[in-house]
Design a protein around this motif. Sequence first.
Motif, PDB file in Angstrom:
ATOM      1  N   UNK A  35     -22.606 -40.704  -7.264  1.00 24.82           N
ATOM      2  CA  UNK A  35     -21.886 -41.379  -8.023  1.00 24.82           C
ATOM      3  C   UNK A  35     -22.925 -42.648  -9.156  1.00 24.82           C
ATOM      4  N   UNK A  36     -23.442 -42.936  -8.520  1.00 27.45           N
ATOM      5  CA  UNK A  36     -23.608 -44.330  -9.225  1.00 27.45           C
ATOM      6  C   UNK A  36     -25.338 -44.274  -9.903  1.00 27.45           C
ATOM      7  N   UNK A  37     -26.464 -43.241  -9.424  1.00 25.76           N
ATOM      8  CA  UNK A  37     -27.991 -43.574 -10.292  1.00 25.76           C
ATOM      9  C   UNK A  37     -28.323 -42.280  -9.554  1.00 25.76           C
ATOM     10  N   UNK A  38     -29.134 -41.798 -10.470  1.00 25.60           N
ATOM     11  CA  UNK A  38     -30.134 -40.852 -10.489  1.00 25.60           C
ATOM     12  C   UNK A  38     -31.646 -40.867 -10.564  1.00 25.60           C
ATOM     13  N   UNK A  39     -32.063 -40.093  -9.790  1.00 18.32           N
ATOM     14  CA  UNK A  39     -33.591 -40.019  -9.422  1.00 18.32           C
ATOM     15  C   UNK A  39     -34.284 -38.331  -9.953  1.00 18.32           C
ATOM     16  N   UNK A  40     -35.037 -38.899 -10.507  1.00 21.66           N
ATOM     17  CA  UNK A  40     -35.940 -37.728 -11.077  1.00 21.66           C
ATOM     18  C   UNK A  40     -37.205 -37.636 -10.238  1.00 21.66           C
ATOM     19  N   UNK A  41     -37.129 -35.891 -10.012  1.00 24.27           N
ATOM     20  CA  UNK A  41     -38.029 -35.301  -8.995  1.00 24.27           C
ATOM     21  C   UNK A  41     -38.837 -35.009  -9.008  1.00 24.27           C
ATOM     22  N   UNK A  42     -40.171 -35.145  -9.717  1.00 27.25           N
ATOM     23  CA  UNK A  42     -41.337 -34.640 -10.277  1.00 27.25           C
ATOM     24  C   UNK A  42     -42.437 -33.931  -9.301  1.00 27.25           C
ATOM     25  N   UNK A  43     -42.303 -32.265  -9.170  1.00 27.73           N
ATOM     26  CA  UNK A  43     -41.859 -31.926  -8.608  1.00 27.73           C
ATOM     27  C   UNK A  43     -42.131 -30.506  -8.821  1.00 27.73           C
ATOM     28  N   UNK A  44     -42.523 -29.735  -8.722  1.00 30.11           N
ATOM     29  CA  UNK A  44     -42.418 -28.439  -9.153  1.00 30.11           C
ATOM     30  C   UNK A  44     -43.598 -27.351  -9.176  1.00 30.11           C
ATOM     31  N   UNK A  45     -43.455 -26.426  -9.795  1.00 28.01           N
ATOM     32  CA  UNK A  45     -44.120 -25.217 -10.982  1.00 28.01           C
ATOM     33  C   UNK A  45     -43.929 -24.147 -12.030  1.00 28.01           C
ATOM     34  N   UNK A  46     -44.279 -24.270 -12.830  1.00 27.04           N
ATOM     35  CA  UNK A  46     -43.561 -23.249 -13.795  1.00 27.04           C
ATOM     36  C   UNK A  46     -43.410 -21.985 -13.403  1.00 27.04           C
ATOM     37  N   UNK A  47     -43.881 -21.127 -12.323  1.00 29.60           N
ATOM     38  CA  UNK A  47     -44.075 -20.342 -11.840  1.00 29.60           C
ATOM     39  C   UNK A  47     -42.704 -20.015 -11.116  1.00 29.60           C
ATOM     40  N   UNK A  48     -41.567 -21.139 -10.509  1.00 27.88           N
ATOM     41  CA  UNK A  48     -41.338 -20.833  -9.802  1.00 27.88           C
ATOM     42  C   UNK A  48     -39.143 -20.711 -11.008  1.00 27.88           C
ATOM     43  N   UNK A  49     -39.895 -20.680 -11.977  1.00 25.42           N
ATOM     44  CA  UNK A  49     -38.814 -20.610 -13.036  1.00 25.42           C
ATOM     45  C   UNK A  49     -39.331 -18.997 -13.356  1.00 25.42           C
ATOM     46  N   UNK A  50     -40.167 -17.849 -12.813  1.00 27.30           N
ATOM     47  CA  UNK A  50     -40.316 -16.287 -13.035  1.00 27.30           C
ATOM     48  C   UNK A  50     -40.208 -15.437 -12.003  1.00 27.30           C
ATOM     49  N   UNK A  51     -38.787 -16.202 -10.492  1.00 26.92           N
ATOM     50  CA  UNK A  51     -38.285 -15.505 -10.143  1.00 26.92           C
ATOM     51  C   UNK A  51     -37.438 -16.082 -10.131  1.00 26.92           C
ATOM     52  N   UNK A  52     -36.136 -14.513  -9.607  1.00 27.08           N
ATOM     53  CA  UNK A  52     -35.345 -14.870 -10.227  1.00 27.08           C
ATOM     54  C   UNK A  52     -34.712 -15.268  -8.532  1.00 27.08           C
ATOM     55  N   UNK A  53     -33.526 -15.592  -8.355  1.00 27.58           N
ATOM     56  CA  UNK A  53     -33.539 -16.066  -7.262  1.00 27.58           C
ATOM     57  C   UNK A  53     -33.741 -17.713  -6.670  1.00 27.58           C
ATOM     58  N   UNK A  54     -34.992 -18.385  -7.504  1.00 28.35           N
ATOM     59  CA  UNK A  54     -35.255 -19.422  -6.626  1.00 28.35           C
ATOM     60  C   UNK A  54     -33.801 -20.554  -7.100  1.00 28.35           C
ATOM     61  N   UNK A  55     -33.143 -20.490  -7.857  1.00 28.39           N
ATOM     62  CA  UNK A  55     -31.757 -21.233  -8.057  1.00 28.39           C
ATOM     63  C   UNK A  55     -30.938 -21.164  -6.264  1.00 28.39           C
ATOM     64  N   UNK A  56     -30.608 -19.873  -6.314  1.00 22.59           N
ATOM     65  CA  UNK A  56     -30.229 -19.957  -4.725  1.00 22.59           C
ATOM     66  C   UNK A  56     -30.705 -20.253  -3.815  1.00 22.59           C
ATOM     67  N   UNK A  57     -31.830 -20.065  -3.889  1.00 19.34           N
ATOM     68  CA  UNK A  57     -33.418 -20.503  -2.629  1.00 19.34           C
ATOM     69  C   UNK A  57     -33.001 -22.229  -2.803  1.00 19.34           C
ATOM     70  N   UNK A  58     -32.753 -22.879  -3.446  1.00 21.47           N
ATOM     71  CA  UNK A  58     -32.633 -23.864  -3.102  1.00 21.47           C
ATOM     72  C   UNK A  58     -31.114 -23.978  -2.908  1.00 21.47           C
TER      73      UNK A  58
END
Length: 276
Positions: A179-202
């Motif tokens: 509720x007070x602040x946000x953090x950017x987490x610079x990790x990951x790879x574009x290949x993760x976006x090609x797979x159905x379910x990566x959001x569910x697995x997160x």
Amino acid sequence: MTDGSRFDVAEALSAVEADAPLINALTNEVTVNDVANVTLHWGGLPVMSDDTREVADMVAIADGCLLNMGTVSERGETAMLTAGRAANDEDVPVVVDPVGVGATPTRSAVADRLVTELDVTVVNGNHAEITALAGEDAEVRGVESVGEYADIAETAIACARRTEAVVVASGERDVVADAERAYEVEVGDPMMGTVVGTGCMLGATLAVFAAAIADPLRAALAGTAAYGLAGERAAAGEYGEYEGPASYKIAFLDSVAGMADDAEFDPSDRVREATT
């Protein structure tokens, strides 16, 4: 990175290994197997009880509860609320993945009930879902995020204030906020976006880490960082060459399992407080 958000992925993985948390996941029919596998590969124990006759009893003996509304239904809504109330009664952390919120009035109504009637620990969604849940205009097509969200850090804070939970907004730029602040987490790879379910697995990953780490913000930061690092290692071929999305998914799951066995990670220089 401020002291309030300091976390250590290796320590987090050790905590998961020591606790082997039992995670009851009420998740969608498309990705249930992937959610079970990623929970197991992190070191948790998955169970997918969603029957209202037993779900409260199962959650009562669990360490974490994941509520994913990917294939939402009346029966599923009742089961998720039953599970969430049981989790709240037993102080079991609850992770809500409001899949497709904003796409239809039904999904928006179900998501609203989950975050207002339950005490939620972490909310996980793509940029559009978090924007919709914050009460702002979002473009959701089906369950996919479309459009640009330049102010996603500020929006994630607004969502955290509304839901009284830590918020993880996943996308090309992952943002973790309270509720007070946000953090950017610079990790990951574009290949993760090609797979159905990566959001569910997160979502399953965040449930595992929230079950093992008492501080929800640190659990969310460590879980998000570990998840993205696993994606990077898979994309780099550390778990075998891949030909496309299907074989990448296998490499990714192997990478998650490998992360749990390898404590040499320090992504702290890739996490910074967002400017809002």
